[in-house]
Motif scaffolding. Structure first.
Motif, PDB file in Angstrom:
ATOM      1  N   THR A  75       0.855  -1.187   0.000  1.00 26.08           N
ATOM      2  CA  THR A  75       0.000   0.000   0.000  1.00 26.08           C
ATOM      3  C   THR A  75       0.892   1.239   0.000  1.00 26.08           C
ATOM      4  O   THR A  75       1.645   1.478   0.950  1.00 26.08           O
ATOM      5  CB  THR A  75      -0.943   0.008   1.218  1.00 26.08           C
ATOM      6  OG1 THR A  75      -1.667  -1.229   1.262  1.00 26.08           O
ATOM      7  CG2 THR A  75      -1.940   1.159   1.114  1.00 26.08           C
ATOM      8  N   CYS A  77       1.410   5.105   0.263  1.00 26.86           N
ATOM      9  CA  CYS A  77       0.690   6.168   0.965  1.00 26.86           C
ATOM     10  C   CYS A  77       1.394   7.508   0.793  1.00 26.86           C
ATOM     11  O   CYS A  77       2.623   7.584   0.882  1.00 26.86           O
ATOM     12  CB  CYS A  77       0.639   5.873   2.460  1.00 26.86           C
ATOM     13  SG  CYS A  77      -0.112   4.293   2.850  1.00 26.86           S
ATOM     14  N   THR A 133      -8.239   1.541  -4.055  1.00 29.67           N
ATOM     15  CA  THR A 133      -7.575   2.149  -2.896  1.00 29.67           C
ATOM     16  C   THR A 133      -8.200   3.479  -2.490  1.00 29.67           C
ATOM     17  O   THR A 133      -8.324   3.776  -1.300  1.00 29.67           O
ATOM     18  CB  THR A 133      -6.075   2.343  -3.202  1.00 29.67           C
ATOM     19  OG1 THR A 133      -5.556   1.108  -3.668  1.00 29.67           O
ATOM     20  CG2 THR A 133      -5.309   2.799  -1.975  1.00 29.67           C
ATOM     21  N   THR A 134      -8.616   4.288  -3.475  1.00 31.68           N
ATOM     22  CA  THR A 134      -9.181   5.605  -3.133  1.00 31.68           C
ATOM     23  C   THR A 134     -10.703   5.544  -2.954  1.00 31.68           C
ATOM     24  O   THR A 134     -11.345   6.584  -2.830  1.00 31.68           O
ATOM     25  CB  THR A 134      -8.835   6.661  -4.202  1.00 31.68           C
ATOM     26  OG1 THR A 134      -9.233   6.155  -5.490  1.00 31.68           O
ATOM     27  CG2 THR A 134      -7.342   6.950  -4.214  1.00 31.68           C
ATOM     28  N   VAL A 137     -11.091   4.580   1.476  1.00 32.10           N
ATOM     29  CA  VAL A 137      -9.856   5.051   2.094  1.00 32.10           C
ATOM     30  C   VAL A 137      -9.867   4.854   3.605  1.00 32.10           C
ATOM     31  O   VAL A 137      -8.876   4.419   4.192  1.00 32.10           O
ATOM     32  CB  VAL A 137      -9.653   6.557   1.772  1.00 32.10           C
ATOM     33  CG1 VAL A 137      -8.400   7.080   2.422  1.00 32.10           C
ATOM     34  CG2 VAL A 137      -9.586   6.761   0.269  1.00 32.10           C
ATOM     35  N   ARG A 138     -11.000   5.138   4.224  1.00 38.47           N
ATOM     36  CA  ARG A 138     -11.012   5.089   5.684  1.00 38.47           C
ATOM     37  C   ARG A 138     -10.881   3.665   6.221  1.00 38.47           C
ATOM     38  O   ARG A 138     -10.303   3.449   7.273  1.00 38.47           O
ATOM     39  CB  ARG A 138     -12.245   5.805   6.217  1.00 38.47           C
ATOM     40  CG  ARG A 138     -12.092   7.321   5.946  1.00 38.47           C
ATOM     41  CD  ARG A 138     -13.003   8.132   6.782  1.00 38.47           C
ATOM     42  NE  ARG A 138     -14.366   8.077   6.249  1.00 38.47           N
ATOM     43  CZ  ARG A 138     -15.402   8.636   6.852  1.00 38.47           C
ATOM     44  NH1 ARG A 138     -15.233   9.255   7.998  1.00 38.47           N
ATOM     45  NH2 ARG A 138     -16.587   8.583   6.311  1.00 38.47           N
ATOM     46  N   VAL A 151      -2.168   9.100   3.909  1.00 44.88           N
ATOM     47  CA  VAL A 151      -3.361   8.766   3.119  1.00 44.88           C
ATOM     48  C   VAL A 151      -2.982   7.736   2.060  1.00 44.88           C
ATOM     49  O   VAL A 151      -2.011   7.952   1.326  1.00 44.88           O
ATOM     50  CB  VAL A 151      -3.914  10.035   2.406  1.00 44.88           C
ATOM     51  CG1 VAL A 151      -5.104   9.677   1.518  1.00 44.88           C
ATOM     52  CG2 VAL A 151      -4.305  11.115   3.402  1.00 44.88           C
ATOM     53  N   LEU A 236     -13.804  10.378   0.124  1.00 47.26           N
ATOM     54  CA  LEU A 236     -12.390  10.710  -0.071  1.00 47.26           C
ATOM     55  C   LEU A 236     -12.066  12.049   0.586  1.00 47.26           C
ATOM     56  O   LEU A 236     -11.087  12.182   1.334  1.00 47.26           O
ATOM     57  CB  LEU A 236     -12.098  10.747  -1.575  1.00 47.26           C
ATOM     58  CG  LEU A 236     -10.661  10.876  -2.021  1.00 47.26           C
ATOM     59  CD1 LEU A 236      -9.812   9.723  -1.502  1.00 47.26           C
ATOM     60  CD2 LEU A 236     -10.589  10.901  -3.562  1.00 47.26           C
TER      61      LEU A 236
END
Lengths: 246, 246
Positions: A75, A77, A133-134, A137-138, A151, A236
């Motif tokens: 991932t 970020c 992935t976007t 996100v949370r 992020v 987002l």
């Protein structure tokens, strides 16, 4: 053309074979060699191999089988946390919790990801980017315990390919490249740009199974619908806010 | 490691030598081979060679000499305009004028840019990314006549290297890579992460010339100040709005 670029395909099925640490480290080091703004390296890479964490990540990626099936999930970020901590520790008045820095970090994390993928392919590995992935996100922030200032940007699954993956076609060069300035598209330009994609017989099944008239409707009304895009946009922006970036 | 990745350096001085079309086309084609979300290819590349347009672009990049000095300037743009026009022409209800699609397009444009750079380096060319692209977005929009739905992401200058460019150091791998989940940085971690960069004697002159106590202050208070970052953030969000993306 570089072999890794010419032969790239998204690999979604992996052999049950681990990636040696020495190989993974060289691949990640290749990522760090990518260009980045001011050499601030405003990104981090989370390497997930454990089943436990993958199980937490999987729903964020709509349970696409690559998450559980790949030996390694990376991932990428955007990360202003590390750089800000350094500045604070050196009594420097830092201001990186904002959109400019976040967007800069999004670009830099992406450049690093592409280096990682090409280097992985040079080692005989297969990769798949997860654009999901976007979207959630949370959920990813929670699964990977990302602090403020961090992020997720994109995810890459990584492993030795099981079988031959198909190669995707692309738009013709003149549909994407503009000479000197942007030349907006006439209706004929649009027809030409998408003609090859529309005539690809392998796309017909998506039209049929979704009961649509054409491929554009499959994209716009099923796969990437306005309602979904608007929902994910709100999520987002909320995640950007939650991470202190707005 | 792939030679192009291992030997990458930012090249800021170029020979007065044009790039043959056949070479440039192969480089751009390499860009299009990059992974992208759903194969929607939500990006465009503007190729600028004319002095006139370069002169309009130069101030947006704070007149860095690479813009006028490089035979080719590539502006990579997020682009939902082309895809939306296609959908509309096919009677598909498209919803790509939003943040989710913009951010997706930012990532995809960046992956294409990195392919372009590595392929360019394989042809003996030198490249330099201009992070300034997201600072003065509206000037670039004007210079390249970008319509709604199109936002500049990053710029690459391209040409045959004049002289040997220095290689930049990078943070150690363990400063950027996290195992399984994000492990936040202790003060000692931060010291270790930046130790090599701080001990590089070539950075001392930046500290001296700016009358600062350390390198972090040069970054945070001179090069990438909070006031500038916040100003550019506002401008960036305004540009997103102007292009219909928020």
């Amino acid at each position: 053309m570089l072999n890794e670029i010419k032969n790239h395909r998204s690999v979604r099925k992996y052999k049950d074979e681990q990636i040696p640490d020495v190989v993974l480290n060289e691949i990640l080091t290749a990522g760090l060699r990518a260009s980045n703004t001011g050499n601030m390296q405003l990104y981090s890479i989370v390497v997930t191999r454990s089943s436990d964490i993958k199980q937490k990540l999987a729903p964020a990626h709509f349970n696409q089988p690559m998450v559980m099936g790949a030996p390694v999930v990376l991932t990428f970020c955007a990360d202003v946390n590390r750089f800000t901590k350094w500045c604070q520790q050196r009594n420097a008045d830092a201001g990186f919790y904002n959109m400019e820095s976040l967007i800069t970090a999004f670009v830099d994390a992406s450049l690093a990801a592409e280096n990682v993928c090409l280097e992985a392919e040079a080692h005989g590995l297969g990769i798949c980017y997860l654009g999901t992935t976007t979207y959630n996100v949370r959920q990813i922030i929670d699964a990977l315990q990302l602090p403020k200032g961090v992020v997720p940007v994109t995810t890459v699954t990584l492993g030795y390919p099981d079988g031959e993956a198909p190669m995707s076609s692309r738009l013709p060069l003149n549909a994407v490249v503009h000479d000197e300035t942007y030349h907006d598209y006439s209706p004929a330009d649009i027809d030409n740009a998408y003609a090859e994609m529309e005539s690809d017989p392998s796309n017909q099944k998506f039209i049929d199974v979704n009961n649509k008239q054409n491929l554009a409707q499959v994209f716009a009304e099923v796969r990437y619908s306005k309602a979904n895009n608007e929902y994910f946009s709100k999520e987002l922006l909320e995640a950007f806010r939650q991470q202190g970036m707005m």
